[in-house]
Design a protein around this motif. Structure first.
Motif, PDB file in Angstrom:
ATOM      1  N   UNK A   5       0.894  -0.961   0.224  1.00  0.00           N
ATOM      2  CA  UNK A   5      -0.299  -0.164  -0.274  1.00  0.00           C
ATOM      3  C   UNK A   5       0.590   1.005   0.330  1.00  0.00           C
ATOM      4  N   UNK A   6       0.335   2.273  -1.049  1.00  0.00           N
ATOM      5  CA  UNK A   6       1.376   3.530  -1.154  1.00  0.00           C
ATOM      6  C   UNK A   6       2.632   3.234  -1.839  1.00  0.00           C
ATOM      7  N   UNK A   7       2.910   2.191  -1.881  1.00  0.00           N
ATOM      8  CA  UNK A   7       5.350   2.235  -1.558  1.00  0.00           C
ATOM      9  C   UNK A   7       5.036   2.010  -3.375  1.00  0.00           C
ATOM     10  N   UNK A   8       4.960   1.510  -4.302  1.00  0.00           N
ATOM     11  CA  UNK A   8       5.108   1.952  -5.567  1.00  0.00           C
ATOM     12  C   UNK A   8       5.083   3.221  -6.060  1.00  0.00           C
ATOM     13  N   UNK A   9       5.096   4.208  -5.874  1.00  0.00           N
ATOM     14  CA  UNK A   9       4.692   5.204  -6.365  1.00  0.00           C
ATOM     15  C   UNK A   9       5.894   6.475  -6.205  1.00  0.00           C
ATOM     16  N   UNK A  10       6.769   7.100  -5.282  1.00  0.00           N
ATOM     17  CA  UNK A  10       7.420   7.807  -5.159  1.00  0.00           C
ATOM     18  C   UNK A  10       8.838   7.071  -5.736  1.00  0.00           C
ATOM     19  N   UNK A  11       9.627   7.269  -6.644  1.00  0.00           N
ATOM     20  CA  UNK A  11      10.858   6.783  -7.389  1.00  0.00           C
ATOM     21  C   UNK A  11      10.553   6.123  -8.186  1.00  0.00           C
ATOM     22  N   UNK A  12       9.326   5.513  -8.530  1.00  0.00           N
ATOM     23  CA  UNK A  12       9.910   3.796  -9.906  1.00  0.00           C
ATOM     24  C   UNK A  12       8.863   5.010 -11.263  1.00  0.00           C
ATOM     25  N   UNK A  13       8.696   4.119 -11.789  1.00  0.00           N
ATOM     26  CA  UNK A  13       8.168   3.982 -13.204  1.00  0.00           C
ATOM     27  C   UNK A  13       7.052   3.098 -13.213  1.00  0.00           C
ATOM     28  N   UNK A  45      -3.845   6.647  -7.191  1.00  0.00           N
ATOM     29  CA  UNK A  45      -4.053   6.810  -9.070  1.00  0.00           C
ATOM     30  C   UNK A  45      -4.209   7.790 -10.258  1.00  0.00           C
ATOM     31  N   UNK A  46      -2.688   7.168 -11.085  1.00  0.00           N
ATOM     32  CA  UNK A  46      -2.787   8.884 -11.625  1.00  0.00           C
ATOM     33  C   UNK A  46      -2.068   8.222 -12.828  1.00  0.00           C
ATOM     34  N   UNK A  47      -2.710   8.807 -14.166  1.00  0.00           N
ATOM     35  CA  UNK A  47      -1.449   7.972 -14.984  1.00  0.00           C
ATOM     36  C   UNK A  47      -0.533   9.463 -15.679  1.00  0.00           C
ATOM     37  N   UNK A  48       0.492   9.373 -14.846  1.00  0.00           N
ATOM     38  CA  UNK A  48       1.836   9.938 -14.823  1.00  0.00           C
ATOM     39  C   UNK A  48       2.752   9.083 -14.922  1.00  0.00           C
ATOM     40  N   UNK A  82       7.272  18.435   0.343  1.00  0.00           N
ATOM     41  CA  UNK A  82       9.298  17.762  -0.780  1.00  0.00           C
ATOM     42  C   UNK A  82       8.487  17.333  -1.771  1.00  0.00           C
ATOM     43  N   UNK A  83       9.738  18.589  -2.305  1.00  0.00           N
ATOM     44  CA  UNK A  83       9.516  17.994  -4.099  1.00  0.00           C
ATOM     45  C   UNK A  83       9.825  16.181  -3.829  1.00  0.00           C
ATOM     46  N   UNK A  84       9.030  15.573  -5.173  1.00  0.00           N
ATOM     47  CA  UNK A  84       9.302  14.474  -5.161  1.00  0.00           C
ATOM     48  C   UNK A  84       8.957  13.292  -6.416  1.00  0.00           C
ATOM     49  N   UNK A  85       9.702  12.942  -7.272  1.00  0.00           N
ATOM     50  CA  UNK A  85       9.058  12.019  -8.220  1.00  0.00           C
ATOM     51  C   UNK A  85       8.773  11.012  -8.767  1.00  0.00           C
ATOM     52  N   UNK A  86       7.080  11.009  -9.135  1.00  0.00           N
ATOM     53  CA  UNK A  86       6.937   9.920  -8.864  1.00  0.00           C
ATOM     54  C   UNK A  86       5.676   9.336  -9.927  1.00  0.00           C
ATOM     55  N   UNK A  87       4.929   7.888 -10.073  1.00  0.00           N
ATOM     56  CA  UNK A  87       4.454   7.562 -11.105  1.00  0.00           C
ATOM     57  C   UNK A  87       3.738   7.102 -11.197  1.00  0.00           C
ATOM     58  N   UNK A  88       2.970   6.678 -11.594  1.00  0.00           N
ATOM     59  CA  UNK A  88       1.222   5.678 -11.250  1.00  0.00           C
ATOM     60  C   UNK A  88       0.185   5.700 -12.681  1.00  0.00           C
ATOM     61  N   UNK A  89      -0.602   4.487 -11.996  1.00  0.00           N
ATOM     62  CA  UNK A  89      -1.558   4.124 -13.136  1.00  0.00           C
ATOM     63  C   UNK A  89      -2.896   4.501 -13.077  1.00  0.00           C
ATOM     64  N   UNK A  90      -3.154   4.872 -13.905  1.00  0.00           N
ATOM     65  CA  UNK A  90      -5.238   5.554 -13.348  1.00  0.00           C
ATOM     66  C   UNK A  90      -5.636   4.522 -13.167  1.00  0.00           C
ATOM     67  N   UNK A  91      -6.504   4.173 -12.152  1.00  0.00           N
ATOM     68  CA  UNK A  91      -7.405   3.413 -11.532  1.00  0.00           C
ATOM     69  C   UNK A  91      -7.709   2.235 -12.280  1.00  0.00           C
ATOM     70  N   UNK A  92      -8.172   2.693 -14.025  1.00  0.00           N
ATOM     71  CA  UNK A  92      -8.750   1.811 -15.626  1.00  0.00           C
ATOM     72  C   UNK A  92      -7.335   0.893 -15.381  1.00  0.00           C
ATOM     73  N   UNK A  93      -5.960   1.396 -15.401  1.00  0.00           N
ATOM     74  CA  UNK A  93      -4.906   0.663 -15.503  1.00  0.00           C
ATOM     75  C   UNK A  93      -4.477   0.315 -14.325  1.00  0.00           C
ATOM     76  N   UNK A  94      -4.079   0.221 -13.789  1.00  0.00           N
ATOM     77  CA  UNK A  94      -3.947  -0.645 -12.048  1.00  0.00           C
ATOM     78  C   UNK A  94      -4.977  -1.928 -12.240  1.00  0.00           C
ATOM     79  N   UNK A  95      -6.110  -1.345 -12.443  1.00  0.00           N
ATOM     80  CA  UNK A  95      -7.254  -2.934 -12.507  1.00  0.00           C
ATOM     81  C   UNK A  95      -6.287  -3.153 -13.263  1.00  0.00           C
ATOM     82  N   UNK A  96      -6.552  -2.975 -14.941  1.00  0.00           N
ATOM     83  CA  UNK A  96      -5.933  -3.887 -16.327  1.00  0.00           C
ATOM     84  C   UNK A  96      -4.612  -4.724 -16.423  1.00  0.00           C
TER      85      UNK A  96
END
Length: 220
Positions: free
Chosen positions: A112-120, A147-150, A160-174
């Motif tokens: 939970x909330x782990x794969x967001x900062x510093x990942x692709x 969730x976000x498409x970024x 704090x300024x951080x670099x993040x990546x995530x998938x949209x809710x739809x793409x996470x489920x897919x």
């Protein structure tokens, strides 16, 4: 100009106060209740990106489960070992870490909330496939995120300024389905971190996040 923090720097800087800022996240609480209701005592659970061990590892361990937590930030693991002595912990990067064969297979992999900062985005998708390999047939996979498409987006998080990546809710489920899991349900809900109350940022630096939890199972 605000300093840009790596994932380790971000969570080292926030420190164990993170658990106060994210105390009793409603969707997270419900996800832990769902998992513990599904599993018998002694079941093996991995928390990938466990942070301070609270609330997930503590909830699992108190329910009599065999808990292993991994996190990339040594400060977080030190707090987890101190706070949840009835679980095991390792400093490790979930993107490259492999469990010991003696720990496999898991009855549940939780993150939970782990794969967001510093990942692709590719890191996130690859983790779903890795988790699928680690879970036994019939086992559970529960994933929580913002969730976000970024891809590699710079954001201000708790001041704090951080670099993040995530998938949209739809793409996470897919992507979870593409890894082989059967998705049983998903939930979304906004949450405002208690950053000022925890002493990690000013009140105006905490913004409402959209949270997503996806509940899945590996077919028998």
């Amino acid at each position: 100009m605000a300093q840009t923090y790596s994932a380790v720097d971000t969570f080292t800087d926030v420190g164990p106060a993170y658990q106060e800022a994210f105390h009793k996240v409603p969707l997270q609480v419900r996800s832990l209740e769902w998992i513990t209701a599904q599993l018998s005592k002694g079941a093996r659970v991995l928390d990938a990106g466990c942070g301070t061990g609270i609330p997930a590892c503590q909830t699992f361990a108190d329910a009599g489960l065999d808990v292993l937590g991994v996190d990339i930030t040594p400060v977080m693991i030190e707090a987890a070992q101190r706070q949840v002595p009835n679980a095991r912990f390792e400093v490790a990067d979930s993107r490259t870490w492999n469990p010991s064969p003696t720990d496999l297979p898991f009855d549940c992999v939780y993150s939970s909330f782990a794969l967001i900062a510093g990942v692709s985005q590719s890191d996130i998708r690859a983790f779903f496939h890795r988790a699928f390999d680690w879970v036994k047939p019939g086992g559970l996979f529960v994933f929580g995120t913002v969730p976000m498409d970024g891809e590699n987006v710079e954001v201000m998080w708790l001041g704090r300024k951080a670099t993040v990546s995530s998938l949209s809710a739809e793409n996470t489920e897919a992507a979870i389905k593409d890894a082989g899991f059967v998705v049983e349900k998903k939930e979304t809900e906004p949450f405002l971190p208690k950053g000022a109350e925890a002493g990690v940022c000013r009140a105006e630096d905490a913004w409402e996040e959209e949270h997503l939890f996806v509940y899945a199972r590996k077919a028998k």
